[in-house]
Design a protein around this motif. Structure first.
Motif, PDB file in Angstrom:
ATOM      1  N   GLY A  96       0.791  -1.224   0.000  1.00  0.00           N
ATOM      2  CA  GLY A  96       0.000   0.000   0.000  1.00  0.00           C
ATOM      3  C   GLY A  96       0.822   1.272   0.000  1.00  0.00           C
ATOM      4  N   LEU A  97       2.067   1.188  -0.494  1.00  0.00           N
ATOM      5  CA  LEU A  97       2.963   2.348  -0.448  1.00  0.00           C
ATOM      6  C   LEU A  97       3.013   3.126  -1.763  1.00  0.00           C
ATOM      7  CD1 LEU A  97       5.936   0.739   1.541  1.00  0.00           C
ATOM      8  CD2 LEU A  97       3.981   2.044   2.410  1.00  0.00           C
ATOM      9  N   ILE A  98       2.611   2.501  -2.877  1.00  0.00           N
ATOM     10  CA  ILE A  98       2.567   3.195  -4.167  1.00  0.00           C
ATOM     11  C   ILE A  98       1.288   2.828  -4.911  1.00  0.00           C
ATOM     12  CG2 ILE A  98       5.096   3.196  -4.371  1.00  0.00           C
ATOM     13  CD1 ILE A  98       4.719   1.073  -6.625  1.00  0.00           C
ATOM     14  N   ASP A  99       0.932   3.678  -5.875  1.00  0.00           N
ATOM     15  CA  ASP A  99      -0.197   3.429  -6.776  1.00  0.00           C
ATOM     16  C   ASP A  99       0.274   3.590  -8.208  1.00  0.00           C
ATOM     17  OD1 ASP A  99      -2.319   2.839  -5.085  1.00  0.00           O
ATOM     18  OD2 ASP A  99      -2.776   4.956  -4.733  1.00  0.00           O
ATOM     19  N   ARG A 108      -2.113   3.876 -22.440  1.00  0.00           N
ATOM     20  CA  ARG A 108      -1.308   2.660 -22.338  1.00  0.00           C
ATOM     21  C   ARG A 108      -0.211   2.810 -21.299  1.00  0.00           C
ATOM     22  NH1 ARG A 108       0.590   2.256 -28.409  1.00  0.00           N
ATOM     23  NH2 ARG A 108       0.869   4.464 -27.883  1.00  0.00           N
ATOM     24  N   GLY A 109       0.137   4.051 -20.981  1.00  0.00           N
ATOM     25  CA  GLY A 109       1.200   4.296 -20.019  1.00  0.00           C
ATOM     26  C   GLY A 109       0.671   4.467 -18.614  1.00  0.00           C
ATOM     27  N   VAL A 110       1.536   4.277 -17.628  1.00  0.00           N
ATOM     28  CA  VAL A 110       1.151   4.474 -16.237  1.00  0.00           C
ATOM     29  C   VAL A 110       2.134   5.423 -15.563  1.00  0.00           C
ATOM     30  CG1 VAL A 110       0.066   2.209 -16.020  1.00  0.00           C
ATOM     31  CG2 VAL A 110       2.485   2.470 -15.431  1.00  0.00           C
ATOM     32  N   GLU A 111       1.628   6.122 -14.571  1.00  0.00           N
ATOM     33  CA  GLU A 111       2.459   6.998 -13.761  1.00  0.00           C
ATOM     34  C   GLU A 111       2.418   6.487 -12.335  1.00  0.00           C
ATOM     35  OE1 GLU A 111       2.789  11.770 -12.691  1.00  0.00           O
ATOM     36  OE2 GLU A 111       1.811  11.097 -14.531  1.00  0.00           O
ATOM     37  N   LEU A 112       3.577   6.448 -11.710  1.00  0.00           N
ATOM     38  CA  LEU A 112       3.692   5.918 -10.357  1.00  0.00           C
ATOM     39  C   LEU A 112       3.585   7.053  -9.340  1.00  0.00           C
ATOM     40  CD1 LEU A 112       6.774   3.623 -11.083  1.00  0.00           C
ATOM     41  CD2 LEU A 112       4.387   2.907 -10.956  1.00  0.00           C
TER      42      LEU A 112
END
Length: 216
Positions: A96-99, A108-112
Motif C-alpha cells: 500500500g505504499l505506491i499506486d 497505455r502508459g502508467v504513472e507511479l
C-alpha cells in the motif's frame, strides 16, 4: 555487517612518494571508503519491512518529476531490468505504499505515485542517518564533497554510457521565463511545457548535462 580493515594511511608529507604513486594510493583509499560507505548504507536500509531496492523506489518517486515517474524511467535510474523493477513495484503496491495511475495523455502508459502511507514510510527513511552525519560536517567540507562526488558520478556515467539523471534547473534544456509560455517562470526546452518552482528542482529522465565542470 561486513567491516573491512582500515585503509593504509596516505604517505607522510615529510617523505612524499612520487606523484603518480601518491595519486594511485589516494584513488585506492577513496575507492575503499566509498565501498565501505556503500555496504554500510545498504545494511541500514533493511528496515521497517523494506529492502534497499524498495527504499530507492520510494525516494525516486518523491524526487522525480512528471516525465520520470514511470516504470521504464525508474529502471533506467536504478540501472536495473524492467522485470526486476516490476517485482519491486508489485511488492510496494501490496504494502500500500505506491499506486499506478493511467496517464491521461497515453492510456497505455502508467504513472507511479506515492500513497499517503508511502509518504509516511519515507519520513522514516533510514538514510536520514547519513544525512544527519553529513549535516554535522557540512560547514567544513560539504560543498567540496558535493562537487567531488558529482564529478566522479559524471565521469563514471560517461565511461559506462549510463543514462544521466539530474534536476531540471541544472539541465542544458532548462529555460527561465520561456517566451512560449509567458506566465511560467520556468520551461522545459525539450517539451516546451511550463515547469513549476517545485518541478525545477526535481529529477528528470530527459536531463541533459553540459560538462563535468558544470556538475554541482
Amino acid at each position: 555487517m561486513l567491516i573491512t580493515p582500515d585503509p593504509k594511511p596516505l604517505p607522510d608529507t615529510d617523505c612524499p612518494e612520487p606523484e603518480t604513486g601518491a595519486k594511485t594510493m589516494l584513488a585506492q583509499r577513496v575507492t575503499l571508503l566509498l565501498d565501505r560507505l556503500g555496504r554500510l548504507t545498504r545494511e541500514l536500509q533493511f528496515a521497517d519491512g523494506l529492502n534497499p531496492a524498495q527504499w530507492e523506489v520510494l525516494r525516486f518517486l518523491a524526487q522525480a518529476n512528471r516525465y520520470s515517474r514511470t516504470p521504464s524511467a525508474l529502471a533506467d535510474y536504478l540501472g536495473s531490468t524492467k522485470g526486476t523493477v516490476s517485482q519491486t513495484l508489485i511488492a510496494l503496491e501490496n504494502k500500500g505504499l505506491i499506486d499506478r495511475v493511467k496517464k491521461t495523455c497515453d492510456r497505455r502508459g502508467v504513472e507511479l505515485h506515492l500513497t499517503c502511507d508511502g509518504k509516511a514510510m519515507l519520513a522514516k527513511d533510514p538514510m536520514r542517518t547519513l544525512e544527519r552525519a553529513i549535516d554535522d560536517m557540512a560547514s567544513d567540507c560539504g560543498g567540496m564533497l558535493v562537487r567531488g562526488l558529482s564529478k566522479l558520478l559524471y565521469e563514471l556515467q560517461n565511461r559506462h554510457a549510463v543514462m544521466q539523471f539530474g534536476v531540471c534547473q541544472d539541465c542544458s534544456l532548462f529555460c527561465v521565463k520561456g517566451a512560449e509560455i509567458a506566465a511560467a517562470k520556468h520551461q522545459c526546452g525539450k517539451t516546451g511545457e511550463a515547469l513549476s518552482d517545485m518541478e525545477s528542482g526535481q529529477l528528470c529522465v530527459k536531463y541533459q548535462g553540459v560538462t563535468a565542470d558544470g556538475a554541482d
